[in-house]
Design an enzyme around this catalytic site. Structure first.
Site, PDB file in Angstrom:
ATOM      1  N   LYS A 120       0.820  -1.218   0.000  1.00 54.47           N
ATOM      2  CA  LYS A 120       0.000   0.000   0.000  1.00 54.47           C
ATOM      3  C   LYS A 120       0.854   1.268   0.000  1.00 54.47           C
ATOM      4  CE  LYS A 120      -0.666   0.385   5.035  1.00 54.47           C
ATOM      5  NZ  LYS A 120      -1.671   0.434   6.123  1.00 54.47           N
ATOM      6  N   ASP A 121       2.165   1.154   0.297  1.00 55.86           N
ATOM      7  CA  ASP A 121       3.058   2.311   0.277  1.00 55.86           C
ATOM      8  C   ASP A 121       3.615   2.616  -1.112  1.00 55.86           C
ATOM      9  OD1 ASP A 121       2.790   2.638   3.032  1.00 55.86           O
ATOM     10  OD2 ASP A 121       4.567   1.439   3.495  1.00 55.86           O
ATOM     11  N   ARG A 144       1.310   9.759  13.949  1.00 50.33           N
ATOM     12  CA  ARG A 144       2.345   9.030  13.227  1.00 50.33           C
ATOM     13  C   ARG A 144       3.049   8.125  14.220  1.00 50.33           C
ATOM     14  NH1 ARG A 144       5.155  11.072   8.973  1.00 50.33           N
ATOM     15  NH2 ARG A 144       6.137   9.015   9.073  1.00 50.33           N
ATOM     16  N   ARG A 183      -8.194   8.455   4.755  1.00 55.94           N
ATOM     17  CA  ARG A 183      -9.189   7.433   4.373  1.00 55.94           C
ATOM     18  C   ARG A 183      -9.966   6.947   5.584  1.00 55.94           C
ATOM     19  NH1 ARG A 183      -8.804   2.172   5.413  1.00 55.94           N
ATOM     20  NH2 ARG A 183      -6.616   2.400   5.994  1.00 55.94           N
ATOM     21  N   ARG A 184      -9.254   6.653   6.656  1.00 55.24           N
ATOM     22  CA  ARG A 184      -9.928   6.185   7.879  1.00 55.24           C
ATOM     23  C   ARG A 184     -10.752   7.304   8.505  1.00 55.24           C
ATOM     24  NH1 ARG A 184      -4.392   3.337   9.764  1.00 55.24           N
ATOM     25  NH2 ARG A 184      -4.733   1.230   8.913  1.00 55.24           N
ATOM     26  N   ARG A 188       1.793   4.383  18.660  1.00 57.12           N
ATOM     27  CA  ARG A 188       0.368   4.637  18.453  1.00 57.12           C
ATOM     28  C   ARG A 188      -0.472   4.044  19.591  1.00 57.12           C
ATOM     29  NH1 ARG A 188      -0.795   4.946  12.012  1.00 57.12           N
ATOM     30  NH2 ARG A 188       1.257   5.677  11.410  1.00 57.12           N
ATOM     31  N   CYS A 247      -1.091   7.566  -2.071  1.00 58.60           N
ATOM     32  CA  CYS A 247      -1.439   6.676  -0.965  1.00 58.60           C
ATOM     33  C   CYS A 247      -1.831   7.436   0.302  1.00 58.60           C
ATOM     34  CB  CYS A 247      -0.292   5.708  -0.674  1.00 58.60           C
ATOM     35  SG  CYS A 247       1.288   6.472  -0.314  1.00 58.60           S
TER      36      CYS A 247
END
Length: 325
Positions: free
Chosen positions: A87-88, A157, A135-136, A163, A250
């Site tokens: 996805k990166d 980040r 997106r989230r 996190r 992305c």
């Protein structure tokens, strides 16, 4: 075989980011390559711009920030192949490199790690939810609005420990992470809720790895192709084709998922779903399309472009302009 890729007096060099997740992913691929080829593999740790910058991905552009340094090392011959979170990867094909393998994809879902074992449904109005992905933010915002609530999404980040630490210290009520990453580092016991893809579509390519090498290393590329899973590759091809046709990177608020549909016991279609939304969740464009299987690479590309065209006709481009944090 090429001297560069299969020199007998040294191990194959696998380029990887330094994060715990990247190292876990790369060690797994290294073991598979050793088993597949009988050749020793050593990890070469490389720091990328995305690892050192503290800016949000939306601000620094997202696309390529975790992969450019690895690709440059490949092109300079400092490593023989590299492992990325797929996805990166930017959607443009890199000159001089080849995507040798997309191994079997992990769980594509996002997950919640929340205080007091809370699920998404149990989060109260006003809950502070951390995520680095527009997106989230868009989809969580839409979910909360549909239930007469509102979450405060907080851009964050850092690695998994950083996190989750926000929740452990009480600074946030919850954080959203990728299920695949937690599985690969053995931390799924910390998940309080696996989020249905009907609620939050994943990022294009989420849960998949990309194994890349120099295009001139044809023997190495052929060997690495033994790790390739055809279904995973065609699914992520459709998702990334959608992303490319939307002209989104992305870090854009775009979710996509290609999965198989069955008629009884017979799998006969691939469904591609896509979503684009404003980061507050006030507006979403969410559509899907299907195509017959088996599906070629070209068919998957066409499926992604078809859905992107429909989404753009519904106003998706204007919503992606809302992604800045």
């Amino acid at each position: 075989m090429t001297d560069k890729a299969w020199k007998p007096d040294r191990a194959l060099r696998l380029g990887t980011r330094r994060s715990p997740l990247a190292l876990a992913q790369s060690r797994r691929v290294a073991e598979e390559v050793r088993a597949l080829t009988g050749h020793p593999v050593e990890l070469v740790e490389i720091t990328t711009y995305g690892d050192t910058s503290r800016e949000s991905l939306a601000r620094i552009g997202g696309s390529g920030v975790f992969v450019t340094a690895l690709r440059e090392a490949l092109l300079r011959g400092e490593v023989d192949f590299a492992v990325h979170s797929l996805k990166d990867l930017p959607t443009t094909e890199p000159e001089g490199l080849t995507l040798a393998a997309v191994p079997v994809r992990e769980d594509v879902r996002d997950v919640l790690v929340a205080r007091d074992g809370l699920t998404l449904e149990q989060l109260p109005a006003g809950a502070r939810v951390g995520t680095g992905a527009p997106r989230r933010m868009a989809q969580l915002g839409a979910y909360a609005r549909s239930r007469g609530r509102a979450f405060e999404t907080v851009p964050i980040r850092g690695n998994v420990d950083t996190r989750i630490g926000y929740v452990r210290r009480g600074e946030l009520d919850a954080v959203v992470l990728a299920a695949a990453g937690l599985h690969r580092i053995g931390r799924t016991e910390e998940v309080t809720d696996f989020l249905s893809v009907d609620t939050v579509l994943p990022a294009p390519g989420q849960g998949a790895l990309a194994v890349e090498c120099a295009a001139v290393d044809v023997d190495l590329a052929a060997a690495l192709a033994g790790l390739d899973d055809p279904h995973s590759r065609v699914a992520v091809t459709a998702e990334r084709s959608l992303l490319a046709a939307l002209e989104a990177g992305c870090s854009a608020p775009v979710g996509a998922l290609a999965d198989l549909l069955a008629d009884g016991q017979v799998v006969n279609e691939m469904r591609l779903r896509g979503v684009v939304g404003t980061t507050d969740g006030s507006t979403l464009v969410q559509l899907s399309t299907t195509g017959p299987v088996p599906m070629s690479h070209g068919d998957a590309v066409a499926l992604g472009r078809e859905l992107a065209s429909e989404m753009l006709a519904k106003g998706a481009a204007g919503l992606m302009g809302e992604r800045a944090l």
